[in-house]
Design a protein around this motif. Structure first.
Motif, PDB file in Angstrom:
ATOM      1  N   GLU A   1      30.008  -7.755  47.510  1.00 51.54           N
ATOM      2  CA  GLU A   1      28.880  -7.501  46.613  1.00 51.54           C
ATOM      3  C   GLU A   1      29.330  -7.587  45.149  1.00 51.54           C
ATOM      4  O   GLU A   1      28.637  -8.165  44.310  1.00 51.54           O
ATOM      5  CB  GLU A   1      28.291  -6.116  46.902  1.00 51.54           C
ATOM      6  CG  GLU A   1      27.006  -5.823  46.145  1.00 51.54           C
ATOM      7  CD  GLU A   1      26.459  -4.440  46.460  1.00 51.54           C
ATOM      8  OE1 GLU A   1      25.681  -3.911  45.622  1.00 51.54           O
ATOM      9  OE2 GLU A   1      26.817  -3.879  47.512  1.00 51.54           O
ATOM     10  N   ALA A   2      30.485  -7.035  44.859  1.00 48.18           N
ATOM     11  CA  ALA A   2      31.013  -7.087  43.499  1.00 48.18           C
ATOM     12  C   ALA A   2      31.324  -8.529  43.104  1.00 48.18           C
ATOM     13  O   ALA A   2      31.037  -8.955  41.978  1.00 48.18           O
ATOM     14  CB  ALA A   2      32.268  -6.230  43.397  1.00 48.18           C
ATOM     15  N   ALA A   3      31.917  -9.304  44.017  1.00 49.84           N
ATOM     16  CA  ALA A   3      32.269 -10.690  43.727  1.00 49.84           C
ATOM     17  C   ALA A   3      31.032 -11.538  43.487  1.00 49.84           C
ATOM     18  O   ALA A   3      31.016 -12.414  42.609  1.00 49.84           O
ATOM     19  CB  ALA A   3      33.101 -11.261  44.875  1.00 49.84           C
ATOM     20  N   LYS A   4      29.979 -11.294  44.272  1.00 45.44           N
ATOM     21  CA  LYS A   4      28.731 -12.045  44.098  1.00 45.44           C
ATOM     22  C   LYS A   4      28.121 -11.768  42.732  1.00 45.44           C
ATOM     23  O   LYS A   4      27.657 -12.689  42.043  1.00 45.44           O
ATOM     24  CB  LYS A   4      27.753 -11.657  45.212  1.00 45.44           C
ATOM     25  CG  LYS A   4      26.451 -12.428  45.180  1.00 45.44           C
ATOM     26  CD  LYS A   4      25.548 -12.038  46.354  1.00 45.44           C
ATOM     27  CE  LYS A   4      24.236 -12.805  46.311  1.00 45.44           C
ATOM     28  NZ  LYS A   4      23.347 -12.411  47.438  1.00 45.44           N
ATOM     29  N   ALA A   5      28.109 -10.514  42.325  1.00 44.45           N
ATOM     30  CA  ALA A   5      27.566 -10.151  41.017  1.00 44.45           C
ATOM     31  C   ALA A   5      28.418 -10.745  39.895  1.00 44.45           C
ATOM     32  O   ALA A   5      27.891 -11.189  38.871  1.00 44.45           O
ATOM     33  CB  ALA A   5      27.508  -8.635  40.873  1.00 44.45           C
ATOM     34  N   PHE A   6      29.730 -10.782  40.098  1.00 44.03           N
ATOM     35  CA  PHE A   6      30.605 -11.375  39.094  1.00 44.03           C
ATOM     36  C   PHE A   6      30.289 -12.854  38.925  1.00 44.03           C
ATOM     37  O   PHE A   6      30.191 -13.361  37.801  1.00 44.03           O
ATOM     38  CB  PHE A   6      32.076 -11.198  39.489  1.00 44.03           C
ATOM     39  CG  PHE A   6      33.017 -12.021  38.659  1.00 44.03           C
ATOM     40  CD1 PHE A   6      33.361 -11.614  37.384  1.00 44.03           C
ATOM     41  CD2 PHE A   6      33.529 -13.231  39.141  1.00 44.03           C
ATOM     42  CE1 PHE A   6      34.203 -12.393  36.594  1.00 44.03           C
ATOM     43  CE2 PHE A   6      34.369 -14.008  38.363  1.00 44.03           C
ATOM     44  CZ  PHE A   6      34.712 -13.587  37.083  1.00 44.03           C
ATOM     45  N   ALA A   7      30.159 -13.563  40.010  1.00 42.21           N
ATOM     46  CA  ALA A   7      29.886 -14.999  39.950  1.00 42.21           C
ATOM     47  C   ALA A   7      28.589 -15.276  39.198  1.00 42.21           C
ATOM     48  O   ALA A   7      28.471 -16.270  38.468  1.00 42.21           O
ATOM     49  CB  ALA A   7      29.827 -15.576  41.356  1.00 42.21           C
ATOM     50  N   ALA A   8      27.605 -14.391  39.356  1.00 43.41           N
ATOM     51  CA  ALA A   8      26.321 -14.586  38.690  1.00 43.41           C
ATOM     52  C   ALA A   8      26.344 -14.191  37.218  1.00 43.41           C
ATOM     53  O   ALA A   8      25.457 -14.561  36.444  1.00 43.41           O
ATOM     54  CB  ALA A   8      25.244 -13.777  39.412  1.00 43.41           C
ATOM     55  N   SER A   9      27.366 -13.441  36.815  1.00 43.34           N
ATOM     56  CA  SER A   9      27.410 -12.905  35.446  1.00 43.34           C
ATOM     57  C   SER A   9      27.811 -13.931  34.402  1.00 43.34           C
ATOM     58  O   SER A   9      27.490 -13.784  33.219  1.00 43.34           O
ATOM     59  CB  SER A   9      28.388 -11.732  35.386  1.00 43.34           C
ATOM     60  OG  SER A   9      29.737 -12.184  35.488  1.00 43.34           O
ATOM     61  N   GLY A  10      28.547 -14.940  34.799  1.00 41.09           N
ATOM     62  CA  GLY A  10      29.027 -15.922  33.839  1.00 41.09           C
ATOM     63  C   GLY A  10      30.322 -15.508  33.160  1.00 41.09           C
ATOM     64  O   GLY A  10      30.845 -16.231  32.316  1.00 41.09           O
TER      65      GLY A  10
END
Length: 639
Positions: free
Chosen positions: A556-565
């Motif tokens: 979940e953390a990695a997915k949010a990171f990828a979306a953050s730019g």
């Protein structure tokens, strides 16, 4: 303390008479239990920058003797020169540094109408900005309408002090104030100017002789004038400790008394012409002790000169420190100034000067000057801090700290005298080297978090703080041959401000600020401690944080990171969750494209495994934050 007074015919009975007297050993046993056997010295005892021991508790033993030997209004004047409270307690002496005489006059009258009852007029001179005064007429224009018989005037003209003093004395007749009733502080201090700028308009001994000659002439013309000033703030602003600032004050006083005596002026008469200035800052207890110790040291020197009673009339000013002021989030400077003012007042300063909260940024406006003035007015007229004689007297801690500070300062002063006096010590570099070492130790304490600066290294504000000022004017250069190494002022916040400036410049150049994605693991209650700490830590270096309420898993953390730019991430949570999820989270962040993976907290015995999982760096309290943040900036693209 008694239950009833003997005036009622009832024997006095101590309130604690029914209790067995406690001993220090009993107390230490209870302390040991509370701290679970930890080292008492490391856990509960601290030391000042001068190495003075600060105990966790102070007791009556020894303090009674200190109080009995120091009575307000009597030698050694530790507890003040007055036996009763006079007026509102102290003079509100406001700083004026407008560029021209007309602007300075408007500000002077505004300050006096607004509640100030004294003025510090800073004049333009080599190495410093201020009001441009070129003649007695300019001086008269700046002071027009000011009642010098009611509101004291202090000149701060640095290397141009002698010229400024002559211009003021020439302007007096035209101001309509009788010279004999004018309350004037000429501020002649060639030793302080030599220390600050490393040079003087004439050779040192000639400058001293000319200063004493001018002082005698001024005193003959205006008997109430204080001609010479011992400006100890020069040493403070360059980084001196409290005790060394006092040592320099004492050594400078000795030098001036010797010069007066060589000119035929007895110490008692000379002391009546000398005023003193020390710095006050956010360490309120140290400020209180410093002013009390200053009076003790001045008396001791006077007494050794056969003029102890003359110290009864000493004038001791306190100036809020520029060293403590910050450029970023300058609203916090109001808190600093309030502490500095309160410490000065509780320590018994005769006059206090508070800087505008924008002093580190540039030219103050009307609001900044009014805020500085109102800090004093509130403490004086609403808090009534000046209505109590020596309000800190009787505090066993303050009594002990004042005494130890005076002893330490006296020892340092003797070192200076052993070098041949303050001028010789400056010439040899002893003073500069000592101050540089103390300043470096303080800078390290700030960088490693042992000493925090609110709004700078702790709880910094990213973004616009809403304060706009006119840039400070450029000071005229100091010309001539350097006689001694000058003491350059510095502010404590400067290393962190340089980081913030670099981050802002990068954002202006690239159109995007520095950011780190916070991979906060677990519920808010589990990660908020570390997440809040790391957010503030990064912000101190101008690095923003992309935050959330927390992530339930590494994926979940990695997915949010990828979306953050973002390109960098920092794992943040409790030690318990680190043990379960930190390695997996580091691997997931790497897989999601993170070029830099950080982790908040010490790794302990898991460092090798965490690095193998992809963690590049660990961020924790106690490390050099300035060096660490500079390194992070470089990793994030600042060259």
């Amino acid at each position: 303390m008694t239950a009833a007074g003997s005036s009622h015919g009832i024997p006095a009975t101590p309130l604690a008479s029914d209790f067995e007297a406690a001993t220090r050993d009993q107390w230490l046993a209870l302390v040991d239990k509370a701290i679970k056997g930890a080292d008492f010295e490391k856990k509960l005892v601290s030391r000042t920058a001068d190495g003075i021991r600060i105990e966790p508790i102070y007791v009556r033993a020894g303090s009674v003797a200190r109080l009995q030997s120091a009575v307000p209004g009597h030698a050694p004047f530790t507890r003040g020169a007055n036996e009763t409270v006079e007026g509102l307690g102290w003079e509100i002496r406001q700083r004026i540094a407008a560029a021209d005489p007309e602007a300075a006059n408007r500000e002077i009258l505004s300050e006096l109408e607004g509640g100030a009852n004294g003025i510090v007029l800073e004049l333009e001179a080599p190495g410093q900005t201020g009001c441009r005064i070129a003649s007695a007429a300019d001086m008269a224009a700046a002071l027009s309408g000011m009642r010098l018989d009611l509101a004291p005037l202090e000149l701060r003209a640095g290397l141009s002090a002698a010229d400024a003093a002559a211009q003021l004395l020439s302007a007096l007749p035209g101001l309509g104030i009788a010279a004999k009733s004018a309350q004037i502080f000429l501020g002649l201090d060639p030793i302080g100017s030599l220390a600050r700028w490393g040079a003087l308009p004439s050779p040192v001994q000639q400058a001293l002789v000319e200063t004493i000659a001018l002082a005698r002439e001024a005193h003959d013309e205006a008997p109430s004038v204080r001609t010479v000033r011992v400006e100890a703030t020069v040493y403070h602003e360059a980084g001196a400790t409290e005790a060394f600032e006092l040592a320099a004050l004492g050594a400078t006083l000795i030098a001036y008394l010797r010069m007066f005596e060589a000119a035929g002026v007895a110490p008692a008469e000379a002391l009546g012409q000398i005023s003193f200035a020390v710095a006050s800052d956010t360490d309120i207890f140290a400020t209180v002790a410093k002013l009390r110790a200053a009076r003790h040291i001045i008396w001791r020197i006077a007494d050794a000169s056969g003029a102890g009673e003359a110290a009864h009339d000493l004038h001791l000013s306190a100036r809020a420190s520029l060293r403590m002021m910050a450029k970023r989030d300058p609203w916090t400077n109001m808190l600093r100034s309030t502490l500095a003012c309160a410490g000065a007042v509780l320590g018994g300063a005769n006059a206090v000067t508070v800087l505008p909260f924008t002093a580190a940024l540039g030219e103050p406006d009307d609001f900044a000057r009014r805020a500085a003035r109102n800090i004093q007015i509130v403490l004086q007229e609403e808090s009534w801090l000046g209505r109590v004689l020596d309000p800190m007297g009787g505090s066993w801690y303050i009594e002990a700290l004042s005494e130890e500070m005076a002893k330490t300062a006296w020892g340092l002063m003797q070192e200076i005298e052993g070098k041949g006096g303050i001028i010789a010590a400056l010439d040899q570099g002893f003073v500069q080297d000592k101050i540089a070492a103390d300043a470096a130790a303080r800078a390290k304490a700030i960088a490693t978090g042992r000493q925090e600066l609110t709004g700078v290294s702790a709880f910094p504000l990213l973004g616009d703080d809403g304060v706009k000022v006119k840039p400070a004017r450029k000071a005229p250069p100091v010309r001539g041959t350097e006689m001694v190494r000058p003491l350059t002022p510095h502010r404590l916040a400067e290393p962190f401000e340089a980081l913030r400036d670099a981050a802002d410049a990068h954002a202006a150049k690239t159109g995007k600020g520095l950011e780190v994605f916070l991979a906060s693991l677990g519920a808010v209650i589990e990660h908020t401690g570390r997440s809040t700490w790391i957010k503030n830590y990064l912000a101190a270096g101008g690095i923003g944080s992309l935050t959330s309420d927390g992530y339930g898993s590494a994926d979940e953390a990695a997915k949010a990171f990828a979306a953050s730019g973002a390109t960098a991430a920092c794992i943040s949570s409790s030690d318990g969750l680190y043990a379960e999820h930190a390695e997996a989270t580091a691997q997931a962040l790497r897989a999601a494209g993170a070029k830099l993976v950080l982790m908040a907290g010490r790794p302990g015995d898991k460092e090798a495994a965490l690095r193998a999982a992809g963690v590049d760096q660990f961020l924790f309290a106690g490390a050099d934050a300035v060096a660490t943040l500079k390194g992070l900036q470089e990793k994030l693209g600042i060259s």
